[in-house]
Design an enzyme around this catalytic site. Structure first.
Site, mmCIF file in Angstrom:
data_model
loop_
_atom_site.group_PDB
_atom_site.id
_atom_site.type_symbol
_atom_site.label_atom_id
_atom_site.label_comp_id
_atom_site.label_asym_id
_atom_site.label_seq_id
_atom_site.Cartn_x
_atom_site.Cartn_y
_atom_site.Cartn_z
ATOM 1 N N HIS A 157 0.834 -1.167 0.052
ATOM 2 C CA HIS A 157 -0.043 0.096 0.002
ATOM 3 C C HIS A 157 0.749 1.185 0.078
ATOM 4 O O HIS A 157 0.369 2.310 0.384
ATOM 5 C CB HIS A 157 -0.927 0.065 1.272
ATOM 6 C CG HIS A 157 -1.765 -1.054 1.466
ATOM 7 N ND1 HIS A 157 -2.948 -1.371 0.973
ATOM 8 C CD2 HIS A 157 -1.305 -2.259 1.953
ATOM 9 C CE1 HIS A 157 -3.195 -2.781 1.344
ATOM 10 N NE2 HIS A 157 -2.312 -3.340 2.085
ATOM 11 N N SER A 278 14.967 22.500 -14.750
ATOM 12 C CA SER A 278 13.761 23.157 -15.064
ATOM 13 C C SER A 278 14.264 24.430 -15.709
ATOM 14 O O SER A 278 15.255 25.200 -15.050
ATOM 15 C CB SER A 278 13.070 23.313 -13.857
ATOM 16 O OG SER A 278 12.275 24.646 -13.883
ATOM 17 N N LYS A 284 16.043 22.341 -9.713
ATOM 18 C CA LYS A 284 15.426 20.870 -10.083
ATOM 19 C C LYS A 284 16.264 19.941 -10.845
ATOM 20 O O LYS A 284 17.126 20.493 -11.701
ATOM 21 C CB LYS A 284 14.164 21.371 -10.800
ATOM 22 C CG LYS A 284 13.136 22.017 -10.007
ATOM 23 C CD LYS A 284 12.061 21.169 -9.451
ATOM 24 C CE LYS A 284 11.050 20.644 -10.567
ATOM 25 N NZ LYS A 284 9.980 20.100 -10.019
ATOM 26 N N GLU A 291 9.449 9.392 -16.049
ATOM 27 C CA GLU A 291 8.212 9.493 -16.464
ATOM 28 C C GLU A 291 7.479 9.182 -17.542
ATOM 29 O O GLU A 291 6.637 8.815 -18.001
ATOM 30 C CB GLU A 291 7.940 11.144 -16.094
ATOM 31 C CG GLU A 291 8.322 11.656 -14.854
ATOM 32 C CD GLU A 291 8.311 13.199 -14.590
ATOM 33 O OE1 GLU A 291 7.356 13.823 -14.573
ATOM 34 O OE2 GLU A 291 9.651 13.710 -14.917
#
Ligand code: ARG
Length: 460
Positions: A157, A278, A284, A291
C-alpha cells in the site's frame, strides 16, 4: 492514368483523396527488406518447381538484390500511386529487368505477400526486443549484486511494511522481465508459420512448394488453411499484448524511480545523463525519462486495443481494414524498444543512497512482524495473540516517539512480562532481513544465490 498494376478494367485513375486513404507506402516501405526476401524465396520456388525458367529467376533475384541496395542508399523513389511496398517494388523491378518481373507474381497475391512480410517484420522486432530485455536484466542483476545487503523499506500500500534488501527488490524486476521475454518467444513460435502460397485466399492451381518457401524464410511450416493464412492478424495482437505487459512492468519501475528520486524519499539519484533541469527552478533535477517510460504504456496498449478493434467482426478473408495493422504496431514496437534502452541506461547510471534507504527502512515500525514472530517462537504464543501484543508495543513506541528498538526492556515488559533482552536481536533491520531465508525471501544470502542463478541464465 489508371493503375498499371491492376488498372486493366479501369478507365480513370483514383481521386486524390482515394489515393491518400488507400496508400500504405508511406509506412509499409519500412519492411522493404522482408518484402524482397519473401519475393526471392518465391522466385526460387517458382523456378525449382518449373513454373518459371531459371533464366527468369536469375534476373528476378539479381534485380531484387539490386533494389535492396537502391533503397538502402536512398536511390529509390517510392510512389503513392503504386499504393504499397509490394507494387512499388514490382513496378521498379519491371522497369529494371523487363518482362521477367511480370512472372514474379505468379501463384501469389498481395494478400499472402503482406501477411508474410509483416510476420517476418514482427519476428525481427521480437528478436531485437528479447535481446534488449536481456540487456536490461543483466544491468539489473549487476546492480542487485552490488546491493545484496543494502537495506530499504519494503512496501505494501506504499506504506512501510517490512525491511527488504535492495538487491531483492531489483531482482523482482528481473523475474518480471523474464516473463516478458518468454511471452515474446511464445508469441514468436505461433507467429512463425508461412502464409506464402495461400495466394489471394484459396490457394493456387500451380504446383507450388510451400514447404520450400517456408523453410527459406525461416518459418517452421506453411500455414495449413489458406483462408486463415491471409486473414490472421493474431500475431500482431499477441505481440502487442506481450509489449503492453512489458511496458506495464517498465511503467511500474519508472514510477518507483520517480518516487525514489524525490527529495522526500531521496533513495536514488539519477545520473545527469538521464535527468533534465527546469527552465525556471534552478534547483530542479527532473526524472523525465522515468516519467516518459511510465507513460509509454498508453500508446503501446492503445495499439493493442486498436488492432483488436480493427479485427473484430471482419468476415473472412482479407479486407483492406487489415492494412491498419501496421502503423500502431510500428509505433508500439519502436516505443518499447526506446523505453527498454532508456531504462537500461538509467539502471546502469543511477546511484543509490544507501543511508537514506537504511534510515527509512527502520521507520514505520517495520520490524513489528519480526517482534510478533519472536513472541511466537520464544514464548510459544499463538500468532494472533502475538500480533495483538505487538500492536500494543507499537502504540507504546508511537506515543514515546521512538522506533521499536528504542523501547526499554522495562517498557516492553509492561505489556508482556515474559519478554527478555534477547528480543533486541530481532528488532534491528539487519537482523530482520538476514532472518528471511525462506526460498524466495529477501535475505542477502538468497540475493547472492539468485544473482548467481541469473548470471548463469543470462550468460547464454
Ligand atoms: N497494402 C496492403 C495491406 O497492407 C497489401 C494487401 C493489399 N491487398 C489487396 N487485395 N488490396 O494490407
Amino acid at each position: 492514368m489508371s493503375n498499371h498494376m491492376w488498372g486493366g478494367r479501369f478507365s480513370a485513375g483514383p481521386d486524390e483523396i482515394m489515393e491518400e486513404i488507400n496508400a500504405s507506402i508511406g509506412f509499409d516501405q519500412r519492411f522493404f527488406s522482408q518484402d524482397i526476401a519473401a519475393s526471392i524465396a518465391h522466385a526460387n520456388m517458382l523456378a525449382k518447381t518449373g513454373i518459371i525458367s531459371e533464366t527468369d529467376r536469375d534476373s528476378i533475384v539479381s534485380g531484387l538484390n539490386g533494389l535492396i541496395k537502391d533503397i538502402e542508399s536512398g536511390n529509390f523513389e517510392f510512389s503513392r500511386a503504386l499504393e504499397d511496398i509490394h507494387m512499388n517494388i514490382e513496378a521498379q523491378l519491371s522497369d529494371n529487368i523487363g518482362e521477367a518481373a511480370g512472372r514474379l507474381h505468379t501463384a501469389r497475391s498481395r494478400n499472402d505477400q503482406v501477411a508474410t512480410d509483416f510476420r517476418l517484420y514482427v519476428r525481427d522486432a521480437i528478436d531485437m526486443l528479447v535481446e534488449q530485455i536481456s540487456s536490461l536484466q543483466r544491468a539489473l542483476v549487476a546492480r542487485a549484486e552490488e546491493e545484496a545487503t543494502t537495506i530499504m523499506p519494503g512496501f505494501t500500500h506504499l506504506q512501510s511494511a517490512q525491511p527488504v534488501t535492495l538487491g531483492h527488490h531489483l531482482l523482482a524486476y528481473v523475474e518480471m522481465l523474464s516473463r516478458d521475454y518468454h511471452r515474446f518467444l511464445d508469441a514468436r513460435t505461433r507467429l512463425n508459420v508461412s502464409p506464402l502460397g495461400a495466394a489471394a485466399l484459396a490457394g493456387t492451381g500451380f504446383p507450388i512448394d510451400r514447404d520450400m518457401t517456408a523453410e527459406e524464410l525461416g518459418f517452421s511450416r506453411p500455414a495449413a488453411n489458406s483462408l486463415d493464412a491471409v486473414s490472421d492478424r493474431d500475431f500482431v495482437i499477441e505481440t502487442l499484448n506481450a509489449a503492453s505487459i512489458c511496458a506495464m512492468h517498465l511503467s511500474r519501475f519508472a514510477e518507483e524511480l520517480v518516487i525514489w528520486s524525490s527529495a522526500q524519499f531521496g533513495f536514488v539519484t539519477l545520473s545527469d545523463r538521464f535527468s533534465t533541469g527546469s527552465s525556471i527552478m534552478p534547483q530542479k533535477r527532473n526524472p523525465d525519462a522515468a516519467e516518459l517510460i511510465r507513460a509509454k504504456i498508453g500508446r503501446i496498449f492503445g495499439a493493442q486495443v486498436a488492432m483488436t478493434m480493427v479485427m473484430k467482426g471482419l468476415p473472412l478473408t482479407y479486407s483492406k481494414d487489415m492494412q491498419e495493422d501496421k502503423e500502431g504496431a510500428f509505433d508500439a514496437l519502436d516505443t518499447l524498444s526506446l523505453s527498454l534502452a532508456a531504462m537500461t541506461g538509467m539502471v546502469k547510471d543511477m546511484s543509490f543512497n544507501r543511508k537514506a534507504m537504511h534510515e527509512a527502512a527502520g521507520s514505520g515500525f517495520s520490524t513489528a512482524t519480526d517482534l510478533a514472530d519472536w513472541l511466537v517462537r520464544e514464548l510459544n504464543m499463538p500468532f494472533r495473540q502475538a500480533h495483538h501484543v505487538t500492536g500494543q508495543l507499537v502504540a507504546l513506541a508511537e506515543n514515546k516517539g521512538c522506533a521499536l528498538d528504542g523501547l526499554t526492556l522495562k517498557e516492553l515488559k509492561s505489556i508482556e512480562p515474559q519478554i527478555s533482552a534477547k528480543v533486541f536481536d530481532v528488532l534491528s533491520v539487519e537482523k530482520s532481513v538476514a532472518s528471511r531465508t525462506s526460498y524466495g525471501g529477501t535475505a542477502p544470502a538468497n540475493v547472492h544465490a539468485q544473482v548467481q542463478r541469473w548470471q548463469k541464465i543470462l550468460a547464454q
